[in-house]
Design a protein around this motif. Structure first.
Motif, PDB file in Angstrom:
ATOM      1  N   VAL A 141       1.424 -10.903   3.582  1.00  0.00           N
ATOM      2  CA  VAL A 141       1.248  -9.524   2.687  1.00  0.00           C
ATOM      3  C   VAL A 141       0.216  -8.645   3.306  1.00  0.00           C
ATOM      4  CG1 VAL A 141      -0.662 -10.559   1.487  1.00  0.00           C
ATOM      5  CG2 VAL A 141       0.514  -8.584   0.056  1.00  0.00           C
ATOM      6  N   CYS A 142       0.634  -7.201   3.194  1.00  0.00           N
ATOM      7  CA  CYS A 142      -0.369  -6.126   3.726  1.00  0.00           C
ATOM      8  C   CYS A 142      -1.012  -5.425   2.807  1.00  0.00           C
ATOM      9  CB  CYS A 142       0.355  -5.320   4.889  1.00  0.00           C
ATOM     10  SG  CYS A 142      -0.394  -4.077   5.723  1.00  0.00           S
ATOM     11  N   PHE A 143      -1.981  -5.017   2.921  1.00  0.00           N
ATOM     12  CA  PHE A 143      -2.576  -3.796   1.914  1.00  0.00           C
ATOM     13  C   PHE A 143      -3.994  -3.051   2.452  1.00  0.00           C
ATOM     14  CE2 PHE A 143      -4.329  -8.161   1.700  1.00  0.00           C
ATOM     15  CZ  PHE A 143      -5.613  -8.131   1.608  1.00  0.00           C
ATOM     16  N   LYS A 144      -4.312  -1.932   1.762  1.00  0.00           N
ATOM     17  CA  LYS A 144      -5.450  -1.154   2.120  1.00  0.00           C
ATOM     18  C   LYS A 144      -6.650  -2.031   2.241  1.00  0.00           C
ATOM     19  CE  LYS A 144      -3.463   3.482   1.358  1.00  0.00           C
ATOM     20  NZ  LYS A 144      -3.779   4.659   0.700  1.00  0.00           N
ATOM     21  N   LEU A 169      -5.512  -1.375   7.975  1.00  0.00           N
ATOM     22  CA  LEU A 169      -4.916  -2.371   6.735  1.00  0.00           C
ATOM     23  C   LEU A 169      -5.334  -3.754   7.088  1.00  0.00           C
ATOM     24  CD1 LEU A 169      -1.538  -0.678   7.399  1.00  0.00           C
ATOM     25  CD2 LEU A 169      -3.019  -0.266   5.483  1.00  0.00           C
ATOM     26  N   ASN A 170      -5.332  -4.456   5.759  1.00  0.00           N
ATOM     27  CA  ASN A 170      -5.631  -6.013   6.097  1.00  0.00           C
ATOM     28  C   ASN A 170      -4.304  -6.642   5.929  1.00  0.00           C
ATOM     29  OD1 ASN A 170      -8.169  -5.886   6.342  1.00  0.00           O
ATOM     30  ND2 ASN A 170      -8.601  -6.044   4.185  1.00  0.00           N
ATOM     31  N   PHE A 171      -3.913  -7.617   6.654  1.00  0.00           N
ATOM     32  CA  PHE A 171      -2.813  -8.611   6.539  1.00  0.00           C
ATOM     33  C   PHE A 171      -3.369 -10.201   6.401  1.00  0.00           C
ATOM     34  CE2 PHE A 171      -1.952  -5.176   9.358  1.00  0.00           C
ATOM     35  CZ  PHE A 171      -0.610  -5.035   9.051  1.00  0.00           C
ATOM     36  N   VAL A 172      -2.493 -10.749   5.337  1.00  0.00           N
ATOM     37  CA  VAL A 172      -2.529 -12.184   5.238  1.00  0.00           C
ATOM     38  C   VAL A 172      -1.349 -12.872   5.460  1.00  0.00           C
ATOM     39  CG1 VAL A 172      -2.993 -13.990   3.507  1.00  0.00           C
ATOM     40  CG2 VAL A 172      -4.188 -11.594   3.316  1.00  0.00           C
ATOM     41  N   LEU A 173      -1.340 -13.768   6.685  1.00  0.00           N
ATOM     42  CA  LEU A 173      -0.242 -14.602   7.180  1.00  0.00           C
ATOM     43  C   LEU A 173      -0.325 -15.924   6.506  1.00  0.00           C
ATOM     44  CD1 LEU A 173      -0.055 -13.558  10.848  1.00  0.00           C
ATOM     45  CD2 LEU A 173       0.575 -12.180   8.704  1.00  0.00           C
ATOM     46  N   PHE A 181       0.663  -1.260   0.044  1.00  0.00           N
ATOM     47  CA  PHE A 181       0.094  -0.044  -0.206  1.00  0.00           C
ATOM     48  C   PHE A 181       0.750   1.454   0.012  1.00  0.00           C
ATOM     49  CE2 PHE A 181       0.686  -0.807   4.501  1.00  0.00           C
ATOM     50  CZ  PHE A 181       0.993   0.119   5.106  1.00  0.00           C
ATOM     51  N   SER A 182       2.139   1.196   0.532  1.00  0.00           N
ATOM     52  CA  SER A 182       2.845   2.562   0.518  1.00  0.00           C
ATOM     53  C   SER A 182       3.325   2.893  -0.785  1.00  0.00           C
ATOM     54  CB  SER A 182       4.083   2.155   1.558  1.00  0.00           C
ATOM     55  OG  SER A 182       3.439   2.097   2.756  1.00  0.00           O
ATOM     56  N   THR A 183       2.683   3.778  -1.412  1.00  0.00           N
ATOM     57  CA  THR A 183       3.350   4.552  -2.781  1.00  0.00           C
ATOM     58  C   THR A 183       3.350   5.682  -2.605  1.00  0.00           C
ATOM     59  OG1 THR A 183       1.088   4.363  -3.463  1.00  0.00           O
ATOM     60  CG2 THR A 183       2.457   2.557  -4.033  1.00  0.00           C
ATOM     61  N   LYS A 184       4.093   6.248  -3.312  1.00  0.00           N
ATOM     62  CA  LYS A 184       4.263   7.848  -3.499  1.00  0.00           C
ATOM     63  C   LYS A 184       3.335   8.664  -3.992  1.00  0.00           C
ATOM     64  CE  LYS A 184       9.464   7.760  -2.740  1.00  0.00           C
ATOM     65  NZ  LYS A 184      10.775   8.417  -3.342  1.00  0.00           N
ATOM     66  N   GLN A 185       2.643   8.058  -4.822  1.00  0.00           N
ATOM     67  CA  GLN A 185       1.559   8.487  -5.657  1.00  0.00           C
ATOM     68  C   GLN A 185       0.523   7.482  -5.818  1.00  0.00           C
ATOM     69  OE1 GLN A 185       2.648  10.046  -9.540  1.00  0.00           O
ATOM     70  NE2 GLN A 185       0.738  10.534 -10.204  1.00  0.00           N
ATOM     71  N   TRP A 187       2.781  -1.082  -8.065  1.00  0.00           N
ATOM     72  CA  TRP A 187       2.361  -1.568  -6.934  1.00  0.00           C
ATOM     73  C   TRP A 187       0.944  -1.051  -6.297  1.00  0.00           C
ATOM     74  CZ3 TRP A 187       3.829  -5.490  -3.946  1.00  0.00           C
ATOM     75  CH2 TRP A 187       5.054  -5.884  -4.118  1.00  0.00           C
ATOM     76  N   TRP A 188       0.448   0.121  -7.020  1.00  0.00           N
ATOM     77  CA  TRP A 188      -0.597   0.776  -6.555  1.00  0.00           C
ATOM     78  C   TRP A 188      -1.892  -0.159  -7.216  1.00  0.00           C
ATOM     79  CZ3 TRP A 188      -4.871   2.295  -9.950  1.00  0.00           C
ATOM     80  CH2 TRP A 188      -5.919   2.764  -9.265  1.00  0.00           C
ATOM     81  N   GLN A 189      -1.276  -0.945  -8.367  1.00  0.00           N
ATOM     82  CA  GLN A 189      -2.337  -1.715  -9.082  1.00  0.00           C
ATOM     83  C   GLN A 189      -2.536  -3.148  -8.300  1.00  0.00           C
ATOM     84  OE1 GLN A 189      -2.423  -1.792 -13.727  1.00  0.00           O
ATOM     85  NE2 GLN A 189      -0.314  -0.493 -13.113  1.00  0.00           N
ATOM     86  N   ILE A 190      -1.393  -3.423  -7.587  1.00  0.00           N
ATOM     87  CA  ILE A 190      -1.273  -4.671  -6.869  1.00  0.00           C
ATOM     88  C   ILE A 190      -1.979  -4.331  -5.652  1.00  0.00           C
ATOM     89  CG2 ILE A 190       0.061  -6.112  -5.251  1.00  0.00           C
ATOM     90  CD1 ILE A 190       2.444  -5.870  -7.465  1.00  0.00           C
ATOM     91  N   ASN A 191      -2.074  -3.311  -4.821  1.00  0.00           N
ATOM     92  CA  ASN A 191      -2.709  -3.132  -4.064  1.00  0.00           C
ATOM     93  C   ASN A 191      -4.314  -3.009  -4.276  1.00  0.00           C
ATOM     94  OD1 ASN A 191      -2.800  -1.876  -0.730  1.00  0.00           O
ATOM     95  ND2 ASN A 191      -4.275  -0.514  -1.964  1.00  0.00           N
ATOM     96  N   GLN A 192      -4.610  -2.470  -5.223  1.00  0.00           N
ATOM     97  CA  GLN A 192      -6.100  -2.457  -5.694  1.00  0.00           C
ATOM     98  C   GLN A 192      -6.548  -3.614  -5.835  1.00  0.00           C
ATOM     99  OE1 GLN A 192      -6.660   0.852  -4.782  1.00  0.00           O
ATOM    100  NE2 GLN A 192      -8.151   0.863  -6.322  1.00  0.00           N
TER     101      GLN A 192
END
Length: 250
Positions: free
Chosen positions: A201-204, A211-215, A136-140, A163-168
């Motif tokens: 993995v962690c994402f919005k 934030l959601n986490f998958v372990l 989720f951490s992207t500068k834009q 990475w924005w697309q991956i988070n989406q």
């Protein structure tokens, strides 16, 4: 190895869904090679002792001195079972992962419960230091129209867009119209992360502020308490995503 352009993720997900799933096409192989070079800068530590939460619809009942008492589910029920594990955003059928959140309201919202439903909500404690992929951490942030008309041209901008697309892809709420093939790109990414020595993995969240986490290892977190919550209300918020002509009624 660098990405070619911001469309690399879209090519990856289309090839995985509609061309070759288990023996990867050339573009998929190249995409994963480029993605691997970015993993060190996307890896974060999730320390032992951190608390995360998870919700499940329903609750347990027990009889105490002739009185029915409700309580949260046990750890055996709050952790997924491979025998009953269906398709998920991160996991294929039969391979369970532990879905958690850092926010109580978010973990409940992810279930999209109905008003007056009862939920078991548990706290889990991380049992060892973990290496987590930060999606989720992207500068834009980018939107589809922007990627079409004003695509990034620098390698840093392209990486941010990828990475924005991956988070989406991870955070997009599951809809009734989704098929199992909708999950395949993110499932492949999870196995790629796992194969590269990462623990989760962690994402919005697409449904809450957290934030959601998958372990990947179910033993990486243990239940420490579980209570029962009632859904008091369900709220929706709307915003116009494009200009549209509405004919006025007479």
């Amino acid at each position: 190895m660098d990405f070619k352009n911001h469309n690399d993720y879209d090519i990856f997900q289309r090839d995985i869904r509609y061309k070759q799933r288990y023996v990867h096409t050339g573009p998929v192989v190249e995409f994963l090679k480029a993605l691997k070079t970015t993993l060190p800068e996307r890896t974060r530590s999730l320390s032992k002792g951190n608390l995360l939460c998870r919700a499940q619809i329903g609750f347990a009942e027990e009889n105490l001195d002739g009185e029915s008492i409700i309580r949260g589910f046990s750890e055996q029920r709050m952790k997924p079972n491979r025998d009953y594990c269906g398709e998920g955003r991160a996991n294929p059928r039969g391979i369970p992962y532990l879905y958690l959140s850092n926010d109580l309201d978010t973990c409940m919202a992810e279930l999209r419960p109905q008003r007056a439903e009862m939920l078991s909500v548990a706290q889990f404690e991380i049992q060892r230091n973990l290496k987590i992929v930060d999606c989720f951490s992207t500068k834009q942030e980018f939107w589809n129209v922007e990627l079409i008309f004003n695509p990034p041209t620098t390698q840093e901008g392209i990486r941010n867009a990828i990475w924005w697309q991956i988070n989406q892809a991870f955070s997009r709420p599951v809809s009734r119209g989704d098929t199992s093939s909708s999950y395949i790109p993110t499932q492949v990414l999870v196995e790629f992360f796992l194969d590269n020595g990462l623990d989760g993995v962690c994402f919005k969240s697409g449904l809450g502020k957290g934030l959601n986490f998958v372990l990947f290892d179910l033993a990486a977190a243990d239940l420490i308490n579980c209570g029962v919550y009632s859904v008091d209300s369900v709220n929706y918020e709307f915003s116009e995503c494009a200009n549209r002509y509405f004919r006025k009624s007479n």
